[in-house]
Design a protein around this motif. Structure first.
Motif, PDB file in Angstrom:
ATOM      1  N   ARG A 113       0.829  -1.205   0.000  1.00  0.00           N
ATOM      2  CA  ARG A 113       0.000   0.000   0.000  1.00  0.00           C
ATOM      3  C   ARG A 113       0.865   1.258   0.000  1.00  0.00           C
ATOM      4  O   ARG A 113       0.497   2.277  -0.584  1.00  0.00           O
ATOM      5  CB  ARG A 113      -0.941  -0.002   1.207  1.00  0.00           C
ATOM      6  CG  ARG A 113      -0.239   0.130   2.559  1.00  0.00           C
ATOM      7  CD  ARG A 113      -1.235   0.242   3.696  1.00  0.00           C
ATOM      8  NE  ARG A 113      -0.599   0.467   4.982  1.00  0.00           N
ATOM      9  CZ  ARG A 113      -0.342  -0.474   5.872  1.00  0.00           C
ATOM     10  NH1 ARG A 113      -0.656  -1.732   5.592  1.00  0.00           N
ATOM     11  NH2 ARG A 113       0.229  -0.179   7.025  1.00  0.00           N
ATOM     12  N   VAL A 301     -17.924  -3.843  -2.288  1.00  0.00           N
ATOM     13  CA  VAL A 301     -16.695  -4.430  -1.739  1.00  0.00           C
ATOM     14  C   VAL A 301     -16.877  -4.534  -0.230  1.00  0.00           C
ATOM     15  O   VAL A 301     -16.809  -3.543   0.489  1.00  0.00           O
ATOM     16  CB  VAL A 301     -15.460  -3.575  -2.079  1.00  0.00           C
ATOM     17  CG1 VAL A 301     -14.202  -4.187  -1.466  1.00  0.00           C
ATOM     18  CG2 VAL A 301     -15.300  -3.431  -3.586  1.00  0.00           C
ATOM     19  N   PRO A 304     -11.481  -7.498   1.833  1.00  0.00           N
ATOM     20  CA  PRO A 304     -10.355  -7.726   0.918  1.00  0.00           C
ATOM     21  C   PRO A 304     -10.590  -8.831  -0.103  1.00  0.00           C
ATOM     22  O   PRO A 304     -10.016  -8.786  -1.197  1.00  0.00           O
ATOM     23  CB  PRO A 304      -9.206  -8.079   1.874  1.00  0.00           C
ATOM     24  CG  PRO A 304      -9.549  -7.366   3.142  1.00  0.00           C
ATOM     25  CD  PRO A 304     -11.046  -7.459   3.252  1.00  0.00           C
ATOM     26  N   PHE A 307     -11.562  -7.484  -3.489  1.00  0.00           N
ATOM     27  CA  PHE A 307     -10.707  -6.516  -4.186  1.00  0.00           C
ATOM     28  C   PHE A 307     -10.507  -6.889  -5.651  1.00  0.00           C
ATOM     29  O   PHE A 307     -10.516  -6.033  -6.534  1.00  0.00           O
ATOM     30  CB  PHE A 307      -9.335  -6.423  -3.510  1.00  0.00           C
ATOM     31  CG  PHE A 307      -9.324  -5.669  -2.207  1.00  0.00           C
ATOM     32  CD1 PHE A 307     -10.499  -5.242  -1.604  1.00  0.00           C
ATOM     33  CD2 PHE A 307      -8.122  -5.391  -1.572  1.00  0.00           C
ATOM     34  CE1 PHE A 307     -10.487  -4.560  -0.400  1.00  0.00           C
ATOM     35  CE2 PHE A 307      -8.093  -4.705  -0.373  1.00  0.00           C
ATOM     36  CZ  PHE A 307      -9.279  -4.295   0.217  1.00  0.00           C
ATOM     37  N   CYS A 318     -18.451   0.418   0.029  1.00  0.00           N
ATOM     38  CA  CYS A 318     -17.838  -0.436   1.045  1.00  0.00           C
ATOM     39  C   CYS A 318     -18.258  -0.005   2.448  1.00  0.00           C
ATOM     40  O   CYS A 318     -18.771   1.102   2.637  1.00  0.00           O
ATOM     41  CB  CYS A 318     -16.317  -0.396   0.916  1.00  0.00           C
ATOM     42  SG  CYS A 318     -15.602   1.261   0.981  1.00  0.00           S
ATOM     43  N   THR A 321     -13.037   2.099   4.808  1.00  0.00           N
ATOM     44  CA  THR A 321     -11.743   1.737   4.230  1.00  0.00           C
ATOM     45  C   THR A 321     -10.652   1.954   5.261  1.00  0.00           C
ATOM     46  O   THR A 321     -10.716   2.885   6.061  1.00  0.00           O
ATOM     47  CB  THR A 321     -11.407   2.570   2.976  1.00  0.00           C
ATOM     48  OG1 THR A 321     -11.230   3.930   3.350  1.00  0.00           O
ATOM     49  CG2 THR A 321     -12.494   2.457   1.936  1.00  0.00           C
ATOM     50  N   TRP A 325      -6.820  -0.848   2.043  1.00  0.00           N
ATOM     51  CA  TRP A 325      -7.709  -0.642   0.908  1.00  0.00           C
ATOM     52  C   TRP A 325      -7.183   0.424  -0.059  1.00  0.00           C
ATOM     53  O   TRP A 325      -7.748   0.623  -1.134  1.00  0.00           O
ATOM     54  CB  TRP A 325      -9.094  -0.217   1.390  1.00  0.00           C
ATOM     55  CG  TRP A 325      -9.818  -1.222   2.218  1.00  0.00           C
ATOM     56  CD1 TRP A 325      -9.357  -1.869   3.330  1.00  0.00           C
ATOM     57  CD2 TRP A 325     -11.149  -1.701   2.022  1.00  0.00           C
ATOM     58  NE1 TRP A 325     -10.309  -2.706   3.835  1.00  0.00           N
ATOM     59  CE2 TRP A 325     -11.429  -2.628   3.055  1.00  0.00           C
ATOM     60  CE3 TRP A 325     -12.141  -1.426   1.086  1.00  0.00           C
ATOM     61  CZ2 TRP A 325     -12.646  -3.280   3.167  1.00  0.00           C
ATOM     62  CZ3 TRP A 325     -13.365  -2.073   1.199  1.00  0.00           C
ATOM     63  CH2 TRP A 325     -13.604  -2.993   2.221  1.00  0.00           C
ATOM     64  N   THR A 326      -6.115   1.112   0.302  1.00  0.00           N
ATOM     65  CA  THR A 326      -5.620   2.216  -0.519  1.00  0.00           C
ATOM     66  C   THR A 326      -5.368   1.835  -1.972  1.00  0.00           C
ATOM     67  O   THR A 326      -5.656   2.635  -2.877  1.00  0.00           O
ATOM     68  CB  THR A 326      -4.342   2.809   0.106  1.00  0.00           C
ATOM     69  OG1 THR A 326      -4.632   3.233   1.439  1.00  0.00           O
ATOM     70  CG2 THR A 326      -3.849   4.005  -0.691  1.00  0.00           C
ATOM     71  N   LEU A 328      -7.072   0.184  -3.928  1.00  0.00           N
ATOM     72  CA  LEU A 328      -8.313   0.314  -4.694  1.00  0.00           C
ATOM     73  C   LEU A 328      -8.492   1.733  -5.220  1.00  0.00           C
ATOM     74  O   LEU A 328      -9.107   1.949  -6.270  1.00  0.00           O
ATOM     75  CB  LEU A 328      -9.518  -0.058  -3.830  1.00  0.00           C
ATOM     76  CG  LEU A 328      -9.691  -1.521  -3.422  1.00  0.00           C
ATOM     77  CD1 LEU A 328     -10.966  -1.686  -2.623  1.00  0.00           C
ATOM     78  CD2 LEU A 328      -9.710  -2.424  -4.650  1.00  0.00           C
ATOM     79  N   THR A 337     -18.656   5.087   1.423  1.00  0.00           N
ATOM     80  CA  THR A 337     -18.533   4.252   2.616  1.00  0.00           C
ATOM     81  C   THR A 337     -19.792   4.366   3.470  1.00  0.00           C
ATOM     82  O   THR A 337     -20.498   5.373   3.430  1.00  0.00           O
ATOM     83  CB  THR A 337     -17.318   4.651   3.473  1.00  0.00           C
ATOM     84  OG1 THR A 337     -17.542   5.951   4.041  1.00  0.00           O
ATOM     85  CG2 THR A 337     -16.041   4.664   2.649  1.00  0.00           C
TER      86      THR A 337
END
Length: 386
Positions: A113, A301, A304, A307, A318, A321, A325-326, A328, A337
């Motif tokens: 990430r 989502v 993970p 993904f 989602c 995060t 998750w970055t 994505l 979110t």
């Protein structure tokens, strides 16, 4: 081998530690601690002399429960926050536990990430790792914690997000916090968030523990007007010392407000949504998190394991995060979110990446179908089903 927090400089200790050291020297309420200066490379091991030095410093502090946090030379700058990308360990105890946490911070420089973040932040050019200091501070057993953005332009309000317990749920976006705006003239506006859970220090074994918040506390304000005003004034002072708008993490314990972090604000924050504003009939609403408009297919989502299903140009829906998750964010066209606020790490990174985001859209995963085309407006805080 170790540097007292009050003596920390950016050159040897990184931005996070250097800023807190400056604020400590200026007399602001910053928890005491020390810094392991950077070694200029990734994967430095915790040597026997370093272990001994850490044990001595912890003894000097009274062997408290501590927070161990990265202070890389390239994070917390005006151009790139790296918010949440490197490791932090909250609630470490004893020299062995603290040394393990120090190693975890160093190792996080190699995380995928982190590489993805810096590749995006440097427009694909990549960046050589300049080194990382590691900050060790006494943990504040907070009753209330949160994040504050000082005004970015004259006349704009101070924005504060707050929740019960430690601030991990606010920065991590796992709860929807209370939001406060303190206008330049001093008036205060509050929107109470759901705050369904809280995170506190684990009393016996170290680390942290998450628990449910009682229904009456979910509906109650975390901050009264007097404390909110004091926080805003503290933010103004920090901005003056730092010479520009600041992203400040803070905590309240036993009536004392503590400064846990301060760094430059890296991107423009959308204004709060006005509840009286007219919205399309098929619109869902949340907190505006990152400017911009986009249309695309929704991709649900839940964790993970989902993904790999995300395709470029889709809008990720989602629960929340976290730093994992970055990656994505490098392919998604937008983010929605179910929990979180505009001052969370995810929202900060979305603004730096320039992708629209709306936070705190209750039950979004059940209200939006996978593959359904939607129009996302991160400035207004709306999602319209097309």
């Amino acid at each position: 081998m170790l540097t007292a927090l009050a003596d920390a400089t950016h050159t040897n200790c990184g931005g996070k530690a250097a800023t807190l050291g400056l604020l400590l020297r200026e007399g602001l309420p910053v928890p005491d601690g020390f810094v392991v200066p950077h070694g200029g490379e990734r994967g430095v091991r915790v040597t026997r002399p370093l272990r001994a030095a850490v044990a001595r410093e912890l003894a000097r502090l009274g062997d408290p429960v501590v927070a161990v946090r990265s202070s890389a030379l390239n994070e917390d700058t005006a151009d790139a926050s790296a918010a949440g990308q490197y490791e932090s360990v909250i609630g470490a105890r004893g020299s062995a536990g603290v040394c393990e946490a120090i190693a975890a911070c160093w190792s996080s420089a190699n995380a995928a990430r982190v590489n993805d973040y810096w590749s995006r932040a440097t427009a694909g050019a990549g960046a050589s790792f300049p080194g990382m200091g590691v900050l060790v501070q006494r943990v504040i057993g907070a009753e209330i914690s949160g994040v504050m953005f000082t005004p970015q332009r004259p006349g704009e309000p101070t924005r504060i997000e707050a929740a019960w317990g430690l601030g991990l749920g606010v920065v991590g976006g796992t709860i929807t916090p209370d939001t406060y705006e303190v206008a330049a003239v001093g008036s205060i506006r509050c929107t109470v968030g759901s705050k369904r859970t809280r995170i506190d220090l684990a009393p016996e074994h170290g680390g942290v523990v998450e628990s449910a918040v009682a229904a009456e506390q979910q509906k109650a304000r975390t901050l009264d007007d007097a404390t909110t005003a004091i926080l805003a004034e503290l933010g103004h002072r920090i901005a003056e010392i730092q010479g520009g708008p600041q992203d400040v993490e803070w905590a309240v314990a036993d009536g004392v407000i503590w400064v846990l972090q301060a760094r430059p604000i890296t991107a423009s924050l959308p204004a709060l949504r006005v509840s009286a504003s007219p919205f399309p009939a098929r619109a869902l609403t949340g907190t505006p998190g990152s400017h911009g408009k986009v249309m695309g297919a929704a991709r649900l989502v839940r964790g993970p394991s989902d993904f790999k299903a995300v395709r470029p140009g889709e809008i990720v829906i989602c629960p929340y995060t976290d730093p994992a998750w970055t990656p994505l964010f490098t392919i998604a066209a937008g983010v929605v979110t179910e929990t979180g606020g505009a001052l969370s790490h995810a929202a900060i990174v979305a603004r730096e990446y320039g992708i629209p985001a709306v936070l705190g859209v209750a039950d979004a995963l059940n209200r939006i179908e996978n593959g359904h085309r939607i129009a996302l407006d991160g400035t207004a805080g709306t999602i319209t089903l097309l």
